[in-house]
Design a protein around this motif. Sequence first.
Motif, PDB file in Angstrom:
ATOM      1  N   ALA A   1       0.837  -1.198   0.000  1.00 23.93           N
ATOM      2  CA  ALA A   1       0.000   0.000   0.000  1.00 23.93           C
ATOM      3  C   ALA A   1       0.872   1.248   0.000  1.00 23.93           C
ATOM      4  O   ALA A   1       0.587   2.226  -0.706  1.00 23.93           O
ATOM      5  CB  ALA A   1      -0.928  -0.014   1.220  1.00 23.93           C
ATOM      6  N   THR A   2       1.956   1.244   0.758  1.00 18.67           N
ATOM      7  CA  THR A   2       2.876   2.381   0.801  1.00 18.67           C
ATOM      8  C   THR A   2       3.501   2.614  -0.580  1.00 18.67           C
ATOM      9  O   THR A   2       3.581   3.753  -1.060  1.00 18.67           O
ATOM     10  CB  THR A   2       3.976   2.142   1.850  1.00 18.67           C
ATOM     11  OG1 THR A   2       3.379   1.908   3.131  1.00 18.67           O
ATOM     12  CG2 THR A   2       4.915   3.319   1.944  1.00 18.67           C
ATOM     13  N   VAL A   3       3.930   1.532  -1.217  1.00 18.06           N
ATOM     14  CA  VAL A   3       4.531   1.654  -2.549  1.00 18.06           C
ATOM     15  C   VAL A   3       3.505   2.188  -3.538  1.00 18.06           C
ATOM     16  O   VAL A   3       3.803   3.083  -4.351  1.00 18.06           O
ATOM     17  CB  VAL A   3       5.097   0.290  -3.010  1.00 18.06           C
ATOM     18  CG1 VAL A   3       5.474   0.335  -4.478  1.00 18.06           C
ATOM     19  CG2 VAL A   3       6.290  -0.102  -2.161  1.00 18.06           C
ATOM     20  N   LEU A   4       2.292   1.660  -3.499  1.00 13.19           N
ATOM     21  CA  LEU A   4       1.253   2.106  -4.432  1.00 13.19           C
ATOM     22  C   LEU A   4       0.894   3.577  -4.214  1.00 13.19           C
ATOM     23  O   LEU A   4       0.703   4.321  -5.185  1.00 13.19           O
ATOM     24  CB  LEU A   4       0.007   1.224  -4.302  1.00 13.19           C
ATOM     25  CG  LEU A   4       0.156  -0.220  -4.786  1.00 13.19           C
ATOM     26  CD1 LEU A   4      -1.106  -1.012  -4.504  1.00 13.19           C
ATOM     27  CD2 LEU A   4       0.492  -0.254  -6.263  1.00 13.19           C
ATOM     28  N   ILE A   5       0.815   3.991  -2.985  1.00 20.47           N
ATOM     29  CA  ILE A   5       0.519   5.397  -2.692  1.00 20.47           C
ATOM     30  C   ILE A   5       1.659   6.287  -3.183  1.00 20.47           C
ATOM     31  O   ILE A   5       1.432   7.341  -3.774  1.00 20.47           O
ATOM     32  CB  ILE A   5       0.255   5.598  -1.177  1.00 20.47           C
ATOM     33  CG1 ILE A   5      -1.077   4.949  -0.800  1.00 20.47           C
ATOM     34  CG2 ILE A   5       0.259   7.071  -0.811  1.00 20.47           C
ATOM     35  CD1 ILE A   5      -1.340   4.902   0.694  1.00 20.47           C
ATOM     36  N   THR A   6       2.889   5.845  -2.967  1.00 16.09           N
ATOM     37  CA  THR A   6       4.052   6.612  -3.435  1.00 16.09           C
ATOM     38  C   THR A   6       4.026   6.745  -4.957  1.00 16.09           C
ATOM     39  O   THR A   6       4.234   7.833  -5.506  1.00 16.09           O
ATOM     40  CB  THR A   6       5.355   5.928  -2.986  1.00 16.09           C
ATOM     41  OG1 THR A   6       5.342   5.773  -1.560  1.00 16.09           O
ATOM     42  CG2 THR A   6       6.572   6.730  -3.409  1.00 16.09           C
ATOM     43  N   VAL A   7       3.751   5.651  -5.656  1.00 15.65           N
ATOM     44  CA  VAL A   7       3.677   5.683  -7.117  1.00 15.65           C
ATOM     45  C   VAL A   7       2.551   6.603  -7.565  1.00 15.65           C
ATOM     46  O   VAL A   7       2.708   7.386  -8.517  1.00 15.65           O
ATOM     47  CB  VAL A   7       3.500   4.251  -7.686  1.00 15.65           C
ATOM     48  CG1 VAL A   7       3.153   4.284  -9.166  1.00 15.65           C
ATOM     49  CG2 VAL A   7       4.748   3.422  -7.440  1.00 15.65           C
ATOM     50  N   ALA A   8       1.411   6.553  -6.896  1.00 19.64           N
ATOM     51  CA  ALA A   8       0.276   7.404  -7.252  1.00 19.64           C
ATOM     52  C   ALA A   8       0.623   8.881  -7.063  1.00 19.64           C
ATOM     53  O   ALA A   8       0.317   9.717  -7.919  1.00 19.64           O
ATOM     54  CB  ALA A   8      -0.946   7.031  -6.423  1.00 19.64           C
ATOM     55  N   VAL A   9       1.289   9.214  -5.956  1.00 15.53           N
ATOM     56  CA  VAL A   9       1.675  10.602  -5.699  1.00 15.53           C
ATOM     57  C   VAL A   9       2.667  11.087  -6.752  1.00 15.53           C
ATOM     58  O   VAL A   9       2.545  12.193  -7.281  1.00 15.53           O
ATOM     59  CB  VAL A   9       2.250  10.754  -4.264  1.00 15.53           C
ATOM     60  CG1 VAL A   9       2.893  12.111  -4.072  1.00 15.53           C
ATOM     61  CG2 VAL A   9       1.155  10.528  -3.233  1.00 15.53           C
ATOM     62  N   ILE A  10       3.643  10.247  -7.073  1.00 14.83           N
ATOM     63  CA  ILE A  10       4.622  10.616  -8.107  1.00 14.83           C
ATOM     64  C   ILE A  10       3.916  10.814  -9.453  1.00 14.83           C
ATOM     65  O   ILE A  10       4.194  11.764 -10.185  1.00 14.83           O
ATOM     66  CB  ILE A  10       5.734   9.549  -8.204  1.00 14.83           C
ATOM     67  CG1 ILE A  10       6.599   9.590  -6.947  1.00 14.83           C
ATOM     68  CG2 ILE A  10       6.583   9.754  -9.450  1.00 14.83           C
ATOM     69  CD1 ILE A  10       7.587   8.444  -6.831  1.00 14.83           C
ATOM     70  N   GLY A  11       2.966   9.944  -9.769  1.00 18.89           N
ATOM     71  CA  GLY A  11       2.196  10.078 -11.012  1.00 18.89           C
ATOM     72  C   GLY A  11       1.411  11.380 -11.051  1.00 18.89           C
ATOM     73  O   GLY A  11       1.359  12.056 -12.079  1.00 18.89           O
ATOM     74  N   ILE A  12       0.799  11.745  -9.931  1.00 21.60           N
ATOM     75  CA  ILE A  12       0.043  13.009  -9.861  1.00 21.60           C
ATOM     76  C   ILE A  12       0.975  14.195 -10.067  1.00 21.60           C
ATOM     77  O   ILE A  12       0.661  15.131 -10.809  1.00 21.60           O
ATOM     78  CB  ILE A  12      -0.711  13.104  -8.518  1.00 21.60           C
ATOM     79  CG1 ILE A  12      -1.846  12.086  -8.492  1.00 21.60           C
ATOM     80  CG2 ILE A  12      -1.238  14.505  -8.283  1.00 21.60           C
ATOM     81  CD1 ILE A  12      -2.495  11.913  -7.127  1.00 21.60           C
ATOM     82  N   ILE A  13       2.142  14.165  -9.421  1.00 27.71           N
ATOM     83  CA  ILE A  13       3.108  15.257  -9.572  1.00 27.71           C
ATOM     84  C   ILE A  13       3.557  15.382 -11.028  1.00 27.71           C
ATOM     85  O   ILE A  13       3.618  16.482 -11.588  1.00 27.71           O
ATOM     86  CB  ILE A  13       4.309  15.049  -8.626  1.00 27.71           C
ATOM     87  CG1 ILE A  13       3.864  15.234  -7.171  1.00 27.71           C
ATOM     88  CG2 ILE A  13       5.451  16.006  -8.971  1.00 27.71           C
ATOM     89  CD1 ILE A  13       4.893  14.821  -6.140  1.00 27.71           C
TER      90      ILE A  13
END
Length: 78
Positions: free
Chosen positions: A11-23
């Motif tokens: 979940a932490t990895v997926l959230i990190t990837v999602a945040v990077i994608g949004i940025i």
Amino acid sequence: MDILQASGELATVLITVAVIGIIINIILFVAILCTAGNTEKTYKELKETNKRLEMMNKNLLDTNMILINKFSQNNNMQ
């Protein structure tokens, strides 16, 4: 316990990837807006340049007609 820990890490990895994608998407959106603004400015400048060139072309055509008329008159007099 290992499954819970693994799912938490996932979940932490997926959230990190999602945040990077949004940025990245925000950066790309800003870049597109800047490009669109520059394109519009360039279009307006090209339009103005085209008007000036059309006027110059008209002036050159008028000058050519005057010269042709004068040349024709001189030939007719001889």
